[in-house]
Design an enzyme around this catalytic site. Structure first.
Site, short mmCIF file in Angstrom:
data_model
loop_
_atom_site.label_atom_id
_atom_site.label_comp_id
_atom_site.label_asym_id
_atom_site.label_seq_id
_atom_site.Cartn_x
_atom_site.Cartn_y
_atom_site.Cartn_z
N LYS A 122 0.86 -1.19 0.00
CA LYS A 122 0.00 0.00 0.00
C LYS A 122 0.90 1.24 0.00
O LYS A 122 1.51 1.57 1.01
CB LYS A 122 -0.91 0.06 1.23
CG LYS A 122 -1.97 1.16 1.05
CD LYS A 122 -2.54 1.68 2.34
CE LYS A 122 -1.77 2.79 2.94
NZ LYS A 122 -1.68 4.02 2.14
N GLY A 137 -4.76 3.17 -1.42
CA GLY A 137 -5.85 3.50 -0.50
C GLY A 137 -5.36 4.21 0.73
O GLY A 137 -4.17 4.54 0.83
N GLY A 169 -4.61 4.86 4.83
CA GLY A 169 -4.00 4.10 5.91
C GLY A 169 -4.99 3.44 6.84
O GLY A 169 -4.93 2.21 7.05
N PRO A 170 -5.92 4.22 7.40
CA PRO A 170 -6.83 3.60 8.37
C PRO A 170 -7.74 2.53 7.76
O PRO A 170 -8.31 1.73 8.50
CB PRO A 170 -7.67 4.80 8.87
CG PRO A 170 -6.78 5.99 8.63
CD PRO A 170 -6.03 5.69 7.37
N VAL A 187 -7.07 0.59 4.27
CA VAL A 187 -6.27 -0.47 3.64
C VAL A 187 -5.10 -0.88 4.55
O VAL A 187 -4.85 -2.07 4.77
CB VAL A 187 -5.76 0.00 2.25
CG1 VAL A 187 -4.81 -1.03 1.66
CG2 VAL A 187 -6.93 0.23 1.32
N GLY A 188 -4.40 0.11 5.07
CA GLY A 188 -3.22 -0.18 5.91
C GLY A 188 -3.59 -1.00 7.13
O GLY A 188 -2.93 -2.00 7.46
N GLU A 211 10.03 1.77 10.22
CA GLU A 211 10.96 2.87 9.94
C GLU A 211 10.18 4.14 10.21
O GLU A 211 9.27 4.48 9.45
CB GLU A 211 11.41 2.82 8.47
CG GLU A 211 12.23 1.63 8.09
CD GLU A 211 13.63 1.67 8.66
OE1 GLU A 211 14.12 2.76 9.03
OE2 GLU A 211 14.26 0.60 8.74
N CYS A 262 13.23 11.81 6.62
CA CYS A 262 13.16 11.31 8.00
C CYS A 262 14.52 11.41 8.70
O CYS A 262 14.59 11.63 9.90
CB CYS A 262 12.68 9.87 8.00
SG CYS A 262 13.58 8.87 6.83
N GLU A 305 9.47 16.19 15.40
CA GLU A 305 9.77 16.16 13.97
C GLU A 305 8.85 17.14 13.25
O GLU A 305 7.63 17.05 13.34
CB GLU A 305 9.54 14.75 13.45
CG GLU A 305 9.94 14.60 12.01
CD GLU A 305 9.76 13.18 11.49
OE1 GLU A 305 8.66 12.63 11.65
OE2 GLU A 305 10.72 12.64 10.93
P1 NAD Z 1 2.05 8.52 7.75
O1 NAD Z 1 2.35 7.75 8.97
O2 NAD Z 1 0.91 9.45 7.78
O3 NAD Z 1 1.75 7.54 6.54
C1 NAD Z 1 2.66 6.54 6.13
C2 NAD Z 1 1.88 5.40 5.52
O4 NAD Z 1 1.09 4.80 6.53
C3 NAD Z 1 0.91 5.85 4.42
O5 NAD Z 1 0.84 4.86 3.44
C4 NAD Z 1 -0.40 5.92 5.19
O6 NAD Z 1 -1.53 5.75 4.37
C5 NAD Z 1 -0.26 4.77 6.16
N1 NAD Z 1 -1.05 4.89 7.37
C6 NAD Z 1 -1.46 6.02 8.00
N2 NAD Z 1 -2.20 5.69 9.07
C7 NAD Z 1 -2.23 4.34 9.13
C8 NAD Z 1 -2.86 3.40 10.01
N3 NAD Z 1 -3.61 3.80 11.04
N4 NAD Z 1 -2.68 2.08 9.75
C9 NAD Z 1 -1.95 1.67 8.71
N5 NAD Z 1 -1.37 2.50 7.84
C10 NAD Z 1 -1.51 3.82 8.05
O7 NAD Z 1 3.40 9.23 7.35
P2 NAD Z 1 3.63 10.19 6.10
O8 NAD Z 1 3.06 11.51 6.47
O9 NAD Z 1 3.24 9.55 4.83
O10 NAD Z 1 5.24 10.26 6.09
C11 NAD Z 1 5.94 11.08 6.92
C12 NAD Z 1 6.48 10.33 8.12
O11 NAD Z 1 7.22 9.19 7.70
C13 NAD Z 1 7.46 11.14 8.92
O12 NAD Z 1 7.20 10.99 10.29
C14 NAD Z 1 8.81 10.55 8.57
O13 NAD Z 1 9.80 10.72 9.51
C15 NAD Z 1 8.48 9.14 8.37
N6 NAD Z 1 9.47 8.48 7.53
C16 NAD Z 1 10.36 7.62 8.08
C17 NAD Z 1 11.34 7.01 7.31
C18 NAD Z 1 12.32 6.05 7.89
O14 NAD Z 1 12.92 5.31 7.13
N7 NAD Z 1 12.53 6.01 9.17
C19 NAD Z 1 11.40 7.28 5.96
C20 NAD Z 1 10.49 8.19 5.43
C21 NAD Z 1 9.52 8.77 6.23
#
Ligand code: NAD
Length: 467
Positions: free
Chosen positions: A167, A198, A200-201, A203-204, A242, A276, A374
């Site tokens: 996803k 899709g 996160g809340p 499909v994820g 991550e 990140c 962050e």
């Molecule tokens: P996010 O957590 O909002 O979303 C990441 C992914 O998770 C998306 O695909 C989203 O749809 C999904 N998601 C959101 N809520 C979910 C849930 N309840 N259940 C399952 N899936 C869910 O993050 P973002 O805004 O897309 O990305 C930014 C964040 O990602 C920052 O905090 C950044 O530091 C982190 N990041 C970390 C790394 C790393 O390797 N450590 C790399 C890149 C980004």
């Protein structure tokens, strides 16, 4: 509207609903992807489960060959993929080509090689220890390096012999479609890779909770990672996370200050600060602090903010209005907390597009929100210290531990300080990013490692045969 890729075919989502993809530079809708449903997840997991026995038993050389061909096609399509990511995510085109499009090709080809060369058997006394693919992997990825983060999961999972349901982020999903097309073209067996776009809340969460998924690998925010881990715990699946970071750049008094500040500013602002591992906290000795602030302000003045397709642009828009507003809130918060705004601020550099000025705060103290949290935008916090112990304490003083840097007069001095940092990666005197070195977080920056052999190991189970 685009379609889902499940079991080797493009299919419509059961939901029939679209998610609009927006160009952050123009605020215009540029595409629509399906808002996948739990039923789509069910179908995709079933396809991955069915494909697992044959793919896991495919000779490693054959798996490597298919991945190598896919890496080559990624390279051939890199111009087009760079344009796609510049358009749906806002990275300046040159950076989008070099990092967003070509780095995934490099990472995928490293996994094509590791599929065969990574040893799967060893002996311990009277035991033969064998490593086997863990099974069906759910991969959930963010928008900031949309293709790289996908390949960091899908590459090692397929190389290991696992099958995958991906996803991608709903905010910058388009590069994932190019990858699915490529896997199709190189003849990856149906069901080995499935794409369900899709939210996160929906499909994820369905993926993380699914009992037929053996492992979930998540990259994104710490808050969503926590939710994914708790859902996965119900069926005791392996979880790799991550997450976020607030990485420290320690400049020791014997370092080359001008270089350390210049490279530090560049690292903080790369990808408009949406990285990140960005060094968002510059930690400088009190005696050199004023000079460092002057150098940082001077360097920041050279960062042109503008259209990702304009060659002079070094900082494109933030990915969304939500992200821009969040960064602006932090810039206001920093001023309210008493930090000194010395560059940038909350003015909008352009009328259209989600742009933010590259911003530098001086007089930042440990514990302030802009020092602890962050921000995920081009905002640098400069913090003074008076002793090496204090610098280490500040660097280790957040809930995160993803990356960082140490600058010193000698490599030995920098390495000695780096060893004291509770973080997953440290650049020594500007040491270059290595896409084969393990990447991942201490503390709330995550669980597990990506890239290279350590990244592959995450997708393997271990069995001991007593002989
Ligand atoms: P996010 O957590 O909002 O979303 C990441 C992914 O998770 C998306 O695909 C989203 O749809 C999904 N998601 C959101 N809520 C979910 C849930 N309840 N259940 C399952 N899936 C869910 O993050 P973002 O805004 O897309 O990305 C930014 C964040 O990602 C920052 O905090 C950044 O530091 C982190 N990041 C970390 C790394 C790393 O390797 N450590 C790399 C890149 C980004």
């Amino acid at each position: 509207m685009r379609q889902l890729y499940i079991g080797g075919s493009w299919t419509a989502s059961a939901s029939g609903e679209p998610i609009e993809v927006v160009n952050p530079a123009t605020e215009e809708i540029i595409d629509r992807v399906p808002a996948g449903s739990p039923d789509d997840v069910e179908t995709a997991v079933r396809a991955a489960r069915q494909a697992f026995p044959a793919w896991s038993e495919t000779a490693a050389a054959e798996r490597g060959k298919i991945l190598g061909e896919a890496a080559e096609l990624l390279r051939q399509r890199s111009d087009e993929i760079a344009k796609t990511i510049a358009t749906d995510m806002g990275s300046p085109l040159g950076f989008a080509l070099k990092v967003q499009a070509l780095m995934p090709a490099t990472v995928l080809s490293s996994y094509a090689q590791l599929a065969e060369s990574h040893p799967r058997e060893s002996r311990v006394g009277n035991s033969l220890v064998v490593k086997e693919p863990i099974g069906v992997v759910a991969a959930i990825t963010p928008w900031n390096y949309p293709l790289h983060q996908i390949v960091c999961k899908v590459g090692p999972a397929l190389a290991a012999g696992c099958t995958v349901v991906l996803k991608p982020s709903e905010i910058a999903p388009l590069a994932a479609y190019a990858l699915a097309e490529i896997f199709h073209e190189v003849g990856l067996p149906p069901g080995a890779f499935n794409l369900v776009s899709g939210r996160g809340p929906v499909v994820g969460e369905a993926m993380a909770a699914h009992p037929e998924v053996d492992m979930v690998s998540f990259t994104g925010s710490t808050a969503a990672g926590r939710r994914v881990a708790s859902l996965a715990a119900e069926s005791v699946k392996r979880v790799a996370l991550e997450l976020g970071g607030k990485s420290a750049n320690i400049i020791l008094p014997d370092a080359d200050l001008a270089t350390a500040v210049k490279v530090g500013v560049a690292n903080c602002f790369v990808n408009a600060g949406q990285t990140c591992s960005a060094w968002t906290r510059m930690i400088v000795h009190r005696d050199q602090y004023d000079a460092a602030v002057r150098l940082a302000v001077e360097a920041t003045g050279k960062y042109t903010v503008g259209d990702p397709f304009d060659e002079s642009t070094r900082i494109g828009p933030l990915v969304s209005a939500v992200q821009r507003d969040r960064v602006i809130r932090y810039i206001n918060r920093g001023q309210e907390e008493g930090a000194r705004l010395v560059a940038g601020g909350t003015d909008r550099p352009h009328e259209r597009g989600y742009y933010v000025e590259p911003t530098v705060f001086a007089g930042v103290e440990p514990g302030m929100a802009i020092e602890q949290e962050e921000i995920f935008g081009p905002v640098l916090s400069m913090i003074p210290y008076t002793s090496e112990d204090m610098a280490v304490q500040i660097a280790n003083g957040t809930r995160y531990g993803l990356a960082g840097a140490v600058w010193a007069g000698t490599e030995e001095h920098a390495v000695a300080v780096a060893r004291r940092l509770r973080t997953g990666q440290v650049a020594i005197n500007g040491g270059k990013f290595n896409p084969r070195a393990p990447f991942g977080g201490y503390k709330q920056s995550g669980v597990g490692r990506e890239l290279g052999e350590h990244g592959l190991e995450e997708y393997l189970e271990i069995k001991s045969l007593q002989l």
